[in-house]
Design a protein around this motif. Sequence first.
Motif, PDB file in Angstrom:
ATOM      1  N   THR A  19       0.842  -1.201   0.000  1.00  0.00           N
ATOM      2  CA  THR A  19       0.000   0.000   0.000  1.00  0.00           C
ATOM      3  C   THR A  19       0.880   1.256   0.000  1.00  0.00           C
ATOM      4  OG1 THR A  19      -0.030   0.186   2.393  1.00  0.00           O
ATOM      5  CG2 THR A  19      -1.727  -1.225   1.387  1.00  0.00           C
ATOM      6  N   ASN A  20       0.210   2.405  -0.203  1.00  0.00           N
ATOM      7  CA  ASN A  20       0.939   3.674  -0.114  1.00  0.00           C
ATOM      8  C   ASN A  20       1.494   3.871   1.301  1.00  0.00           C
ATOM      9  OD1 ASN A  20       0.270   4.124  -2.739  1.00  0.00           O
ATOM     10  ND2 ASN A  20      -1.357   5.610  -2.318  1.00  0.00           N
ATOM     11  N   GLU A  24       5.301   4.743   2.617  1.00  0.00           N
ATOM     12  CA  GLU A  24       5.665   5.856   3.525  1.00  0.00           C
ATOM     13  C   GLU A  24       6.827   5.454   4.434  1.00  0.00           C
ATOM     14  OE1 GLU A  24       2.007   6.621   5.592  1.00  0.00           O
ATOM     15  OE2 GLU A  24       1.169   7.830   3.958  1.00  0.00           O
ATOM     16  N   LYS A  25       6.954   4.122   4.662  1.00  0.00           N
ATOM     17  CA  LYS A  25       8.043   3.641   5.532  1.00  0.00           C
ATOM     18  C   LYS A  25       9.365   3.539   4.776  1.00  0.00           C
ATOM     19  CE  LYS A  25       4.572   1.049   7.961  1.00  0.00           C
ATOM     20  NZ  LYS A  25       3.754  -0.102   7.587  1.00  0.00           N
ATOM     21  N   LEU A  26       9.306   3.570   3.445  1.00  0.00           N
ATOM     22  CA  LEU A  26      10.525   3.402   2.635  1.00  0.00           C
ATOM     23  C   LEU A  26      11.098   4.730   2.146  1.00  0.00           C
ATOM     24  CD1 LEU A  26       9.588   0.411   0.261  1.00  0.00           C
ATOM     25  CD2 LEU A  26      11.051   0.339   2.276  1.00  0.00           C
ATOM     26  N   VAL A  27      10.197   5.620   1.693  1.00  0.00           N
ATOM     27  CA  VAL A  27      10.647   6.919   1.140  1.00  0.00           C
ATOM     28  C   VAL A  27       9.803   8.054   1.724  1.00  0.00           C
ATOM     29  CG1 VAL A  27      11.630   6.148  -1.071  1.00  0.00           C
ATOM     30  CG2 VAL A  27       9.165   6.502  -0.911  1.00  0.00           C
ATOM     31  N   ASP A  28      10.280   9.297   1.522  1.00  0.00           N
ATOM     32  CA  ASP A  28       9.581  10.472   2.034  1.00  0.00           C
ATOM     33  C   ASP A  28       8.385  10.772   1.123  1.00  0.00           C
ATOM     34  OD1 ASP A  28       8.805  12.801   3.179  1.00  0.00           O
ATOM     35  OD2 ASP A  28      10.505  13.997   2.433  1.00  0.00           O
ATOM     36  N   THR A  29       7.268  10.090   1.394  1.00  0.00           N
ATOM     37  CA  THR A  29       6.063  10.278   0.587  1.00  0.00           C
ATOM     38  C   THR A  29       4.845  10.134   1.484  1.00  0.00           C
ATOM     39  OG1 THR A  29       4.983   9.617  -1.469  1.00  0.00           O
ATOM     40  CG2 THR A  29       5.797   7.828  -0.097  1.00  0.00           C
ATOM     41  N   SER A  30       3.651  10.281   0.912  1.00  0.00           N
ATOM     42  CA  SER A  30       2.431  10.093   1.703  1.00  0.00           C
ATOM     43  C   SER A  30       1.343   9.513   0.808  1.00  0.00           C
ATOM     44  CB  SER A  30       1.963  11.435   2.270  1.00  0.00           C
ATOM     45  OG  SER A  30       1.577  12.281   1.208  1.00  0.00           O
ATOM     46  N   ILE A 146      13.053  -3.687 -10.993  1.00  0.00           N
ATOM     47  CA  ILE A 146      13.881  -2.669 -11.656  1.00  0.00           C
ATOM     48  C   ILE A 146      13.561  -1.263 -11.121  1.00  0.00           C
ATOM     49  CG2 ILE A 146      14.365  -4.028 -13.749  1.00  0.00           C
ATOM     50  CD1 ILE A 146      12.267  -2.144 -15.186  1.00  0.00           C
ATOM     51  N   LEU A 147      13.002  -1.224  -9.911  1.00  0.00           N
ATOM     52  CA  LEU A 147      12.733   0.082  -9.296  1.00  0.00           C
ATOM     53  C   LEU A 147      13.839   0.431  -8.315  1.00  0.00           C
ATOM     54  CD1 LEU A 147       8.905  -0.254  -8.582  1.00  0.00           C
ATOM     55  CD2 LEU A 147       9.999   1.286 -10.231  1.00  0.00           C
ATOM     56  N   ASP A 148      14.142   1.710  -8.266  1.00  0.00           N
ATOM     57  CA  ASP A 148      15.052   2.213  -7.241  1.00  0.00           C
ATOM     58  C   ASP A 148      14.167   2.557  -6.032  1.00  0.00           C
ATOM     59  OD1 ASP A 148      16.606   3.676  -5.542  1.00  0.00           O
ATOM     60  OD2 ASP A 148      17.297   5.131  -7.051  1.00  0.00           O
ATOM     61  N   TRP A 149      14.204   1.703  -5.016  1.00  0.00           N
ATOM     62  CA  TRP A 149      13.295   1.854  -3.869  1.00  0.00           C
ATOM     63  C   TRP A 149      13.698   3.002  -2.953  1.00  0.00           C
ATOM     64  CZ3 TRP A 149       8.617  -0.151  -3.968  1.00  0.00           C
ATOM     65  CH2 TRP A 149       8.391  -1.229  -4.829  1.00  0.00           C
ATOM     66  N   THR A 150      14.692   3.823  -3.400  1.00  0.00           N
ATOM     67  CA  THR A 150      15.000   5.052  -2.651  1.00  0.00           C
ATOM     68  C   THR A 150      14.550   6.281  -3.455  1.00  0.00           C
ATOM     69  OG1 THR A 150      17.221   5.296  -3.606  1.00  0.00           O
ATOM     70  CG2 THR A 150      17.037   3.963  -1.597  1.00  0.00           C
ATOM     71  N   ASP A 151      14.024   6.059  -4.672  1.00  0.00           N
ATOM     72  CA  ASP A 151      13.606   7.179  -5.536  1.00  0.00           C
ATOM     73  C   ASP A 151      12.087   7.333  -5.491  1.00  0.00           C
ATOM     74  OD1 ASP A 151      13.189   9.076  -7.459  1.00  0.00           O
ATOM     75  OD2 ASP A 151      13.653   7.760  -9.161  1.00  0.00           O
ATOM     76  N   CYS A 155       9.390   4.952  -7.605  1.00  0.00           N
ATOM     77  CA  CYS A 155       9.005   3.677  -6.959  1.00  0.00           C
ATOM     78  C   CYS A 155       7.542   3.614  -6.564  1.00  0.00           C
ATOM     79  CB  CYS A 155       9.926   3.341  -5.792  1.00  0.00           C
ATOM     80  SG  CYS A 155       9.631   4.304  -4.306  1.00  0.00           S
ATOM     81  N   VAL A 156       6.873   4.772  -6.476  1.00  0.00           N
ATOM     82  CA  VAL A 156       5.461   4.760  -6.074  1.00  0.00           C
ATOM     83  C   VAL A 156       4.527   4.439  -7.247  1.00  0.00           C
ATOM     84  CG1 VAL A 156       5.937   6.460  -4.265  1.00  0.00           C
ATOM     85  CG2 VAL A 156       5.079   7.251  -6.472  1.00  0.00           C
ATOM     86  N   LEU A 157       5.068   4.433  -8.469  1.00  0.00           N
ATOM     87  CA  LEU A 157       4.205   4.391  -9.652  1.00  0.00           C
ATOM     88  C   LEU A 157       3.896   2.987 -10.180  1.00  0.00           C
ATOM     89  CD1 LEU A 157       5.873   7.263 -11.750  1.00  0.00           C
ATOM     90  CD2 LEU A 157       3.882   7.447 -10.249  1.00  0.00           C
ATOM     91  N   PHE A 158       4.818   2.042  -9.965  1.00  0.00           N
ATOM     92  CA  PHE A 158       4.734   0.779 -10.714  1.00  0.00           C
ATOM     93  C   PHE A 158       4.328  -0.423  -9.844  1.00  0.00           C
ATOM     94  CE2 PHE A 158       7.540   3.609 -13.020  1.00  0.00           C
ATOM     95  CZ  PHE A 158       7.116   3.468 -14.333  1.00  0.00           C
ATOM     96  N   GLY A 159       3.896  -1.491 -10.526  1.00  0.00           N
ATOM     97  CA  GLY A 159       3.526  -2.723  -9.835  1.00  0.00           C
ATOM     98  C   GLY A 159       3.738  -3.925 -10.744  1.00  0.00           C
TER      99      GLY A 159
END
Length: 326
Positions: A19-20, A24-30, A146-151, A155-159
């Motif tokens: 989930t989003n 939130e626990k991986l990158v600075d997002t909401s 192939i996602l950079d889980w720090t970007d 990283c929030v866009l794909f599945g």
Amino acid sequence: MLRAKIIGTGSYLPKKVMTNHDLEKLVDTSDEWIMTRTGIRERRIADKKEASSDLGIKAAREALANAGLKASDLELILVATATPDMIFPSTAAYVQHGLGAGNAAAMDISAVCTGFIFGLSIAEQYIKTGRYKTILVVGTEIMSRILDWTDRKTCVLFGDGAGAAIIQGSEDESGILSTHIYTDGSYADFLLAPGSGTRHGYGSAAQGDKSNCIHMKGNETFKVAVNFMSKVAREALESNGLASEDIDLFIPHQANQRIIEAIAKKLGVPSEKVFMNLHKYGNTSAASVPIALDEALRENRIKRGDLVLIVAFGGGLTWGASLIRW
Ligand code: COA
């Protein structure tokens, strides 16, 4: 003239949901930022043991069952993927073997998120010439690898996921009316995964090297996506003497709700005729359109005689549309 017709579809989504709030626990997002900017609430993540062919095989088995066919009936297998099992052999070769489709030639298609429509276009030509009678087109992706889980910008866009369709000839009015595909390599740097190739070398991706990951110019990609997809959608309608009012269901590539709404507005397609499932799966690249098509059919959103417009856009840049009379 013989038309190519989709006679069965299938899809497979890995069980694990991210989930989003997990992001939130991986990158600075909401959750709020991701929902407002993209419409995505959650996405699926494949198991470590799974490769793209494993997902594709599951979707293809379902499509074969829906079509009432056996794997041995297949004469050609086209697998669209940007996340192949390995450099070679093709992911399609693994799908062929996994299905037990020993009578089928098999090959991969590299057109990223437009890959399924490219596949449909190839299938359409082989059906029309009579060279093959039964073709499987699969879109399968494990984008999470192939996602950079720090970007946070990507990283929030794909599945992850897979979708499949079985194509045969049709003597009646139903089937693919036309398919339109385009590429413009001058935009290659808008959306790419540059590592693991002859340009940047193989096997050099040391821990922390992000060259194998997705790099994207988000804002620029957004603008051209809207323009190219609405243009090719109009071309598909015009070349068949049809108008946007004739569309019963519009199934766009599930990249971003704002992109979809902008195209629908440009075309004049009302929101109740637009199919969206990106809130559940994010952007599954080549799998996006066939998963959406399969879900739309299972939800009875498509009836016999309906006019369905599918459109997609992806790295390359590539884009395409197909108009289908159901
Ligand atoms: N969470 C929180 N903030 C984020 C964020 C995230 N996940 N990602 C980016 N931001 C920040 C940016 O850093 C920026 O901050 P700044 O103003 O301090 O620099 C701000 O949000 C706005 O960024 P911007 O890139 O202008 O946002 P946007 O509204 O254009 O949305 C995308 C970004 C990626 C969602 C959007 O451009 C997009 O969807 N592009 C198309 C991508 C796509 O679909 N590609 C695949 C095509 S097949």
